[in-house]
Design a protein around this motif. Structure first.
Motif, PDB file in Angstrom:
ATOM      1  N   GLU A 150      -2.736   8.467   5.063  1.00  0.00           N
ATOM      2  CA  GLU A 150      -3.542   9.620   3.633  1.00  0.00           C
ATOM      3  C   GLU A 150      -4.884   9.369   4.270  1.00  0.00           C
ATOM      4  O   GLU A 150      -5.256  10.602   4.753  1.00  0.00           O
ATOM      5  CB  GLU A 150      -3.453   9.174   2.273  1.00  0.00           C
ATOM      6  N   PHE A 151      -5.216   8.490   5.087  1.00  0.00           N
ATOM      7  CA  PHE A 151      -6.510   7.987   6.164  1.00  0.00           C
ATOM      8  C   PHE A 151      -5.975   8.774   7.051  1.00  0.00           C
ATOM      9  O   PHE A 151      -7.298   9.514   7.518  1.00  0.00           O
ATOM     10  CB  PHE A 151      -6.835   6.958   5.908  1.00  0.00           C
ATOM     11  N   LEU A 189      -2.012   6.995  -7.270  1.00  0.00           N
ATOM     12  CA  LEU A 189      -1.644   5.968  -6.990  1.00  0.00           C
ATOM     13  C   LEU A 189      -0.920   4.600  -8.736  1.00  0.00           C
ATOM     14  O   LEU A 189       0.469   4.465  -8.811  1.00  0.00           O
ATOM     15  CB  LEU A 189      -1.778   5.248  -5.702  1.00  0.00           C
ATOM     16  N   SER A 190      -2.376   4.603  -9.238  1.00  0.00           N
ATOM     17  CA  SER A 190      -2.418   3.412  -9.940  1.00  0.00           C
ATOM     18  C   SER A 190      -2.225   4.457 -11.064  1.00  0.00           C
ATOM     19  O   SER A 190      -1.975   3.113 -12.161  1.00  0.00           O
ATOM     20  CB  SER A 190      -3.583   3.207  -9.868  1.00  0.00           C
ATOM     21  N   ARG A 244       5.385  -2.325  -0.455  1.00  0.00           N
ATOM     22  CA  ARG A 244       6.502  -2.650   0.501  1.00  0.00           C
ATOM     23  C   ARG A 244       5.576  -2.104   1.341  1.00  0.00           C
ATOM     24  O   ARG A 244       4.389  -1.429   1.105  1.00  0.00           O
ATOM     25  CB  ARG A 244       7.316  -1.558  -0.473  1.00  0.00           C
ATOM     26  N   THR A 245       5.910  -2.250   2.898  1.00  0.00           N
ATOM     27  CA  THR A 245       6.024  -1.729   4.128  1.00  0.00           C
ATOM     28  C   THR A 245       5.681  -0.565   4.232  1.00  0.00           C
ATOM     29  O   THR A 245       4.642   0.268   4.567  1.00  0.00           O
ATOM     30  CB  THR A 245       6.960  -2.288   5.399  1.00  0.00           C
ATOM     31  N   GLU A 246       7.066   0.436   3.503  1.00  0.00           N
ATOM     32  CA  GLU A 246       6.972   1.537   3.502  1.00  0.00           C
ATOM     33  C   GLU A 246       5.657   2.350   2.384  1.00  0.00           C
ATOM     34  O   GLU A 246       4.643   3.734   2.817  1.00  0.00           O
ATOM     35  CB  GLU A 246       8.089   2.221   2.398  1.00  0.00           C
ATOM     36  N   GLU A 247       4.883   1.514   1.356  1.00  0.00           N
ATOM     37  CA  GLU A 247       3.500   2.603   0.455  1.00  0.00           C
ATOM     38  C   GLU A 247       2.252   1.732   1.761  1.00  0.00           C
ATOM     39  O   GLU A 247       2.001   2.889   1.348  1.00  0.00           O
ATOM     40  CB  GLU A 247       4.098   0.866  -0.924  1.00  0.00           C
ATOM     41  N   SER A 249      -4.943  -2.901  -0.713  1.00  0.00           N
ATOM     42  CA  SER A 249      -4.157  -1.951   0.610  1.00  0.00           C
ATOM     43  C   SER A 249      -5.007  -0.630   0.482  1.00  0.00           C
ATOM     44  O   SER A 249      -5.500  -0.475   1.677  1.00  0.00           O
ATOM     45  CB  SER A 249      -2.861  -1.664   0.735  1.00  0.00           C
ATOM     46  N   THR A 250      -5.007   0.157  -0.102  1.00  0.00           N
ATOM     47  CA  THR A 250      -6.714   1.332   0.223  1.00  0.00           C
ATOM     48  C   THR A 250      -7.529   0.754  -0.010  1.00  0.00           C
ATOM     49  O   THR A 250      -8.597   1.016   1.611  1.00  0.00           O
ATOM     50  CB  THR A 250      -6.502   1.603  -1.712  1.00  0.00           C
TER      51      THR A 250
END
Lengths: 359, 359
Positions: free
Chosen positions: A110-111, A132-133, A100-103, A344-345
């Motif tokens: 975080e970065f 996260l995972s 999701r965009t929010e995630e 994403s990360t």
DNA sequence: GTTGGCACTCGTCCCCAATGACTGCTAAAG
DNA sequence: CTTTAGCAGTCATTGGGGACGAGTGCCAAC
């Protein structure tokens, strides 16, 4: 033919699997991932709207088993996916997931506050990904030879000994000690290293062959002795930190998984995670892939890891530098989500590293 | 009053414990460490030559329990030592153990082939200690401020930016990026750093106060701007790598211990080991001790670690540098042997590090 | 202060029966 | 030819119950 309870499963085309078999396989994987319990024909007919009776499903499942996609832990149990079953699911059946965009924003944020030192960024990313995972996450630093050479500095610490420091585009400096023959003057060596800097700065490390260095030093007109010493120092400093650093986090999440309640399995996995070399070898070949890769069970090439899967994504930044980011968990993992998280990360990490003037 | 089976237990003087109580306590600890089973009065009379009947032992054990040295897991079980019981055993009852000459040599030999880079040596030592102790081993690198300053090097990577590298007596170089105002010339800054090197080389880092640096730069006659930039660069590079690196190995050995079959306990311990900061805080105060220290159960100040003990030994080398070496295991550990192992390893490590011209 | 004896507690082990979640098969229906 | 209901069979899991045994505390006697 669509899911009734839970998240709907897609029914994509699949050569030798007809639509119904594909749906059943996908649903078994989905259900088993969610519950960790072998899936039976009744569960399937009750939770999903299949339009046929459990007896039909039984027949289909028997065929899926003899085709190698499902296995039965014991006679009176339901089915669980085999390596091949998971593989088919990942490659052809599952609906790829996007965060999701929010995630995504949370990850990017975080970065924003992250360190500017590569080692720190990598460690922090590993921690983030572990959280996260809810699995083991590990990171492989960009290989030295994907980096760009910037500077060789010789520092004199005494009459005959010093420290050679090689600065590359990221990852800071690596060093190696050197000694030199008194017949070679410090001045000569400084001139030799200046020559190297002028000649090779900005070039990728992998393009700077030993022979080139030797040739460059020879043509600089300095004594062979001085050239040799500088060349040795350069080589040692450039080669240190190989294989690249690996950091892992989140081993405690393994304990939550029902498949690792058996301590014997757990121990051998822990040992491999700790012995970073083995872990590195398991996934090193994925570094050249593009985007997320998955290795499932025996595909990892280790009996100890037969109950695990690993999702890897290379992260790229700057001028061709590449490292690897990985999630290691039970074979029964939510692949689509893990791949999305890792992707994403890796994306955010790459952006952060490219944007920053990193040490 | 001497041991019959197994290794004999010593019977040292102990203020409020009479000889017999002391012997019983020591034997209970010894037996429990060896078997992981609560120790009953019958076991004691049968395996050790006590000269009295089990009924007498029962009375003594009841008194030891009400004095807080022993506890009963449940009514119909034998006794196990409490924190206080272990503490008394370690401090006053146990016979300190020395490694056999052969074992000591084996440890020393491990270092003969060891790397010359501090980080590598520390990691290899952690692995060695993990293997020898069959427990978790971890190492804390020597704190920056116990090291000796050797050299500050400024490297120019572009017009306005560069890398400051601080070389100390060991542990190689640490670096930090710096930028400077165009009004300051590179030449000025190089002279400033040369001045610092001449002034402070060979001095322990902890003695080089901010104010000294500022004063030295001021008296060098260079512009305040240049001085300021160099000072900042020096501070950043000197402070990086704080708190000191911590490496741990051998977590898989925890799984062998009967007390950690309970996965909840295991998980919280694993989390702490992974979260190096917490681990560091648990033992940081032992760094100033001399020789082996032991923290038992709740002495570690963490409920999660209540079933663990940690043996630490500082290792010293060079001119006052000090790091910490530690063994973490179940409270029920063979303390004398762990202390001997840690001590010998710290000794050999210190010798190796002092003897070598380390990077 | 020591000891033998004894009643009592309580965790562990093992057996066994009941349960129930599955399956595969078969024969009949669509 | 596919689908289905029905049914017998398999087998892991669960829980109760009894036997076991290790160990204790207490007491009366030495």
């Amino acid at each position: 033919m669509t899911a009734k309870g839970g998240v709907p499963e897609p029914v994509p085309a699949a050569p030798e699997l007809d639509k119904r078999k594909a749906f059943i396989l996908a649903t078994v994987v989905y259900e088993y991932v969610a519950t960790a319990e072998p899936v039976g024909s009744n569960t399937l007919t009750q939770k999903y709207n299949l339009g046929v009776s459990s007896a039909t499903i039984r027949n289909e499942m028997a065929e899926l088993e003899s085709a190698g996609y499902l296995v039965q832990p014991h006679t009176s149990a339901g089915r669980i996916p085999s390596d091949a079953g998971y593989r088919t699911y990942v490659d052809r059946l599952m609906r790829p997931e996007a965060l999701r965009t929010e995630e995504k924003r949370r990850i990017r944020d975080e970065f924003r506050a992250a360190s500017r030192e590569l080692d720190d960024v990598i460690e922090q990313t590993a921690r983030l990904l572990g959280q996260l995972s809810h699995n083991v996450a590990f990171m492989i630093a960009p290989a030295r030879d994907t980096q760009t050479f910037r500077h060789l500095q010789l520092i004199w610490l005494s009459e005959r000994a010093g420290l050679a420091i090689v600065v590359t585009s990221v990852g800071g400096a690596t060093q190696a000690p050197f000694e030199h023959d008194p017949s070679v003057t410090a001045d000569d060596m400084t001139r030799a290293s200046n020559h190297l800097n002028a000649r090779f700065a900005g070039r990728p490390m992998r393009e700077i062959a030993e022979s080139d260095v030797a040739a460059a030093l020879a043509e600089s007109g300095l004594s062979a002795e001085a050239g040799k010493t500088v060349q040795d120092a350069f080589r040692l400093a450039a080669r240190s930190q190989e294989p690249p650093a690996l950091v892992s986090t989140g081993t405690q999440h393994l304990l939550d998984q029902p498949e690792f309640q058996d301590l014997r399995k757990l121990r051998s996995i822990l040992r491999i995670v700790e012995e970073q070399k083995t872990l590195y070898e398991l996934v090193a070949d994925s570094m050249t892939n593009d985007g997320p890769s998955v290795k499932i069970g025996h595909e990892l090439g280790s009996d100890d890891m037969a109950e695990c899967s690993v999702v890897t994504v290379p992260y790229r930044f700057g001028d061709g530098m590449v490292g690897l980011l990985a999630i290691l968990g039970p074979r029964r993992m939510p692949y689509a989500r893990m791949m999305a998280l890792a992707d994403s990360t890796a994306q955010s990490l790459g952006e952060h590293l490219s944007g920053a003037d990193l040490v």
